[in-house]
Design an enzyme around this catalytic site. Structure first.
Site, PDB file in Angstrom:
ATOM      1  N   SER A 114       0.854  -1.188  -0.097  1.00 48.78           N
ATOM      2  CA  SER A 114       0.179  -0.138  -0.001  1.00 48.78           C
ATOM      3  C   SER A 114       0.724   1.314   0.027  1.00 48.78           C
ATOM      4  CB  SER A 114      -0.851   0.061   1.504  1.00 48.78           C
ATOM      5  OG  SER A 114      -1.387   1.218   1.573  1.00 48.78           O
ATOM      6  N   SER A 115       0.386   2.305  -0.753  1.00 50.26           N
ATOM      7  CA  SER A 115       1.340   3.401  -0.755  1.00 50.26           C
ATOM      8  C   SER A 115       1.155   4.115   0.284  1.00 50.26           C
ATOM      9  CB  SER A 115       0.743   4.409  -1.917  1.00 50.26           C
ATOM     10  OG  SER A 115      -0.721   4.706  -1.561  1.00 50.26           O
ATOM     11  N   CYS A 116       0.352   3.779   1.555  1.00 51.17           N
ATOM     12  CA  CYS A 116       0.494   4.447   2.880  1.00 51.17           C
ATOM     13  C   CYS A 116       1.503   4.148   3.588  1.00 51.17           C
ATOM     14  CB  CYS A 116      -1.020   4.420   3.404  1.00 51.17           C
ATOM     15  SG  CYS A 116      -1.255   2.743   4.216  1.00 51.17           S
ATOM     16  N   TYR A 143      -1.212  -0.373  10.024  1.00 55.75           N
ATOM     17  CA  TYR A 143      -1.443  -0.748   8.614  1.00 55.75           C
ATOM     18  C   TYR A 143      -0.307  -0.697   7.854  1.00 55.75           C
ATOM     19  CZ  TYR A 143      -3.813  -1.454   4.066  1.00 55.75           C
ATOM     20  OH  TYR A 143      -4.435  -1.978   2.749  1.00 55.75           O
ATOM     21  N   LYS A 147       1.814  -4.292   6.457  1.00 54.37           N
ATOM     22  CA  LYS A 147       2.019  -4.143   4.872  1.00 54.37           C
ATOM     23  C   LYS A 147       3.849  -4.127   4.735  1.00 54.37           C
ATOM     24  CE  LYS A 147      -1.906  -4.377   3.047  1.00 54.37           C
ATOM     25  NZ  LYS A 147      -2.413  -5.259   1.784  1.00 54.37           N
ATOM     26  N   PRO A 170       0.199  -0.354  -4.872  1.00 53.19           N
ATOM     27  CA  PRO A 170      -0.940   0.584  -5.792  1.00 53.19           C
ATOM     28  C   PRO A 170      -1.128   1.726  -4.889  1.00 53.19           C
ATOM     29  CG  PRO A 170      -1.957  -1.740  -4.889  1.00 53.19           C
ATOM     30  CD  PRO A 170      -0.571  -1.611  -4.315  1.00 53.19           C
ATOM     31  N   HIS A 186     -12.958   5.111   2.517  1.00 52.60           N
ATOM     32  CA  HIS A 186     -11.848   6.369   1.673  1.00 52.60           C
ATOM     33  C   HIS A 186     -12.721   7.402   1.210  1.00 52.60           C
ATOM     34  CE1 HIS A 186      -8.984   2.957   1.867  1.00 52.60           C
ATOM     35  NE2 HIS A 186      -8.320   3.685   2.474  1.00 52.60           N
TER      36      HIS A 186
HETATM   37  P1  GDP Z   1      -5.218   8.630   2.737  1.00 52.95           P
HETATM   38  O1  GDP Z   1      -4.690   8.496   1.335  1.00 52.95           O
HETATM   39  O2  GDP Z   1      -4.769   7.100   3.182  1.00 52.95           O
HETATM   40  O3  GDP Z   1      -5.375   9.725   3.589  1.00 52.95           O
HETATM   41  O4  GDP Z   1      -7.099   8.216   2.490  1.00 52.95           O
HETATM   42  P2  GDP Z   1      -8.464   8.748   2.649  1.00 52.95           P
HETATM   43  O5  GDP Z   1      -9.165   8.208   1.379  1.00 52.95           O
HETATM   44  O6  GDP Z   1      -9.043   8.059   3.854  1.00 52.95           O
HETATM   45  O7  GDP Z   1      -8.140  10.310   2.786  1.00 52.95           O
HETATM   46  C1  GDP Z   1      -7.784  10.778   1.800  1.00 52.95           C
HETATM   47  C2  GDP Z   1      -7.885  12.480   2.100  1.00 52.95           C
HETATM   48  O8  GDP Z   1      -9.224  12.907   2.015  1.00 52.95           O
HETATM   49  C3  GDP Z   1      -7.609  12.950   3.494  1.00 52.95           C
HETATM   50  O9  GDP Z   1      -6.935  14.280   3.387  1.00 52.95           O
HETATM   51  C4  GDP Z   1      -8.924  12.986   4.142  1.00 52.95           C
HETATM   52  O10 GDP Z   1      -9.024  13.870   5.286  1.00 52.95           O
HETATM   53  C5  GDP Z   1      -9.788  13.622   2.982  1.00 52.95           C
HETATM   54  N1  GDP Z   1     -11.202  13.376   3.312  1.00 52.95           N
HETATM   55  C6  GDP Z   1     -12.218  14.471   3.146  1.00 52.95           C
HETATM   56  N2  GDP Z   1     -13.316  13.685   3.169  1.00 52.95           N
HETATM   57  C7  GDP Z   1     -13.255  12.612   3.816  1.00 52.95           C
HETATM   58  C8  GDP Z   1     -14.111  11.537   4.301  1.00 52.95           C
HETATM   59  O11 GDP Z   1     -15.210  11.570   4.015  1.00 52.95           O
HETATM   60  N3  GDP Z   1     -13.537  10.458   4.351  1.00 52.95           N
HETATM   61  C9  GDP Z   1     -12.304  10.015   4.234  1.00 52.95           C
HETATM   62  N4  GDP Z   1     -11.720   8.814   4.507  1.00 52.95           N
HETATM   63  N5  GDP Z   1     -11.394  11.027   3.737  1.00 52.95           N
HETATM   64  C10 GDP Z   1     -11.873  12.297   3.580  1.00 52.95           C
END
Ligand code: GDP
Length: 324
Positions: A114-116, A143, A147, A170, A186
């Site tokens: 995972s890229s995280c 996580y 990974k 990915p 997400h």
């Molecule tokens: P990340 O790439 O691991 O940070 O995955 P996420 O998809 O959870 O979050 C991506 C970005 O979207 C972060 O900056 C979050 O704060 C923002 N974000 C905005 N609204 C939302 C929401 O409703 N859900 C999630 N998961 N992220 C959100």
């Protein structure tokens, strides 16, 4: 890069571990074009955290190749609040499947990293060599640790036992069968659902987590599945390889795009009590591009397809929030 001959999936027994998930189901769609026997095991038949059960299942079914697309997954908030599950479940799934695959003589295994797990402060776009070169982003470190352990297992079994086990990374994926739960999903599924429901209920305000400033790239899951099959057949190295995405977009820009697709015309508030996560997360695509693979589905097209899928589920009166 690659010195081994191609590993053809034709005529093979292929186990997609995690076939019901977003990536697994896209892999099943992609593998339908390959003349191969596809094996799946649902969660009630096989708990991947159970070592004995995994050994027994692999021993009984003898796959030639395995895609490890099974994982305990979730968005930024789920990661932060359920550290034990994210660490334990993911370590166990990876260790059980990889070790049992080695013992059973599986010819090829692909683990999905995972890229995280790349360092929060990594140079962007992130190159594969950045892994473990700095501290993790704290919101997903549990996580990330799991990974990385799995990637290292693939590398260790390659070194010590000559196994053709590879690990790919990915970028942020989205598409049909994503987790549309508002707290654990997400950003893309969460915004699609929030905007769709606000529109239906005539509400004129939704909250977006963080500042809207973070930058992300996304990859539609059918493109990702195509890349995974491509790499399974053509890539055989200890080094990890990025499965990079398409355009880079700010979270605020993404929200505007989703609003246009869903027809949501209300306000978007920024809830800065919620974390931003990494300020920028974009993967370096050089290695996979050099092998000859690139995505074909634009962010816009992928978002439209995902919204269409979501609406088809919602209209079935079906619980589209699967949870993780
Ligand atoms: P990340 O790439 O691991 O940070 O995955 P996420 O998809 O959870 O979050 C991506 C970005 O979207 C972060 O900056 C979050 O704060 C923002 N974000 C905005 N609204 C939302 C929401 O409703 N859900 C999630 N998961 N992220 C959100």
């Amino acid at each position: 890069m690659d010195v081994r001959p191609w590993y053809s999936l034709e005529g093979k027994r292929i186990w997609v571990a995690g076939h019901a998930g977003m990536v697994g189901s896209a892999l099943i769609r992609r593998l339908a074009t390959v003349r191969a026997e596809i094996l799946t095991a649902s969660r009630d038949i096989l708990d991947l955290r159970d070592q004995a059960a995994v050994h027994r299942w692999i021993g009984d079914h003898r796959p030639h190749a395995i895609f490890v697309a099974a994982a305990r997954v979730g968005g930024i908030e789920a990661n932060r609040t359920r550290p034990a599950e994210f660490l334990y479940d993911n370590v166990m799934i990876a260790a059980n499947v990889i070790h049992a695959a080695a013992e059973a003589g599986v010819e090829k295994l692909m683990f999905l990293g995972s890229s995280c797990f790349y360092p929060r402060e990594a140079d962007q776009p992130v190159r594969e060599a950045s892994m473990l070169m700095g501290a993790f982003e704290p919101t997903n470190e549990w996580y990330a640790v799991a990974k990385v352990v799995a990637v290292k297992l693939c590398q260790a079994y390659r070194r010590q036992h000559g196994k053709d086990f590879i690990a790919v990374v990915p970028t942020n994926l989205f598409g049909p069968a994503d987790n549309f739960d508002l707290s654990s999903g997400h950003v893309i599924p969460a915004l699609i659902r929030r905007m769709h429901e606000s529109k239906l209920n005539g509400l004129d305000g939704i909250a977006l987590w963080g500042t809207g400033k973070p930058l992300r790239e996304f990859l539609y899951v059918d493109d990702a599945a195509d890349a995974l099959v491509f790499l399974m057949e053509r890539y055989s190295e200890e080094a990890i390889i990025n499965v990079a995405g398409t355009e880079e977009v700010s979270i605020a820009g993404l929200a505007a795009q989703i609003a246009a697709i869903t027809g949501y015309r209300g306000q978007i508030h920024f809830d800065t009590s919620k974390p931003d996560g990494m300020p920028r997360k974009v993967l370096d695509a050089s290695r996979i591009r050099a092998l000859g693979w690139r995505p074909v589905i634009t962010l816009q097209e992928g978002l439209e397809r995902t919204y269409e899928w979501f609406r088809s589920q919602a209209s079935l009166d079906h619980p589209y929030s699967r949870g993780t």
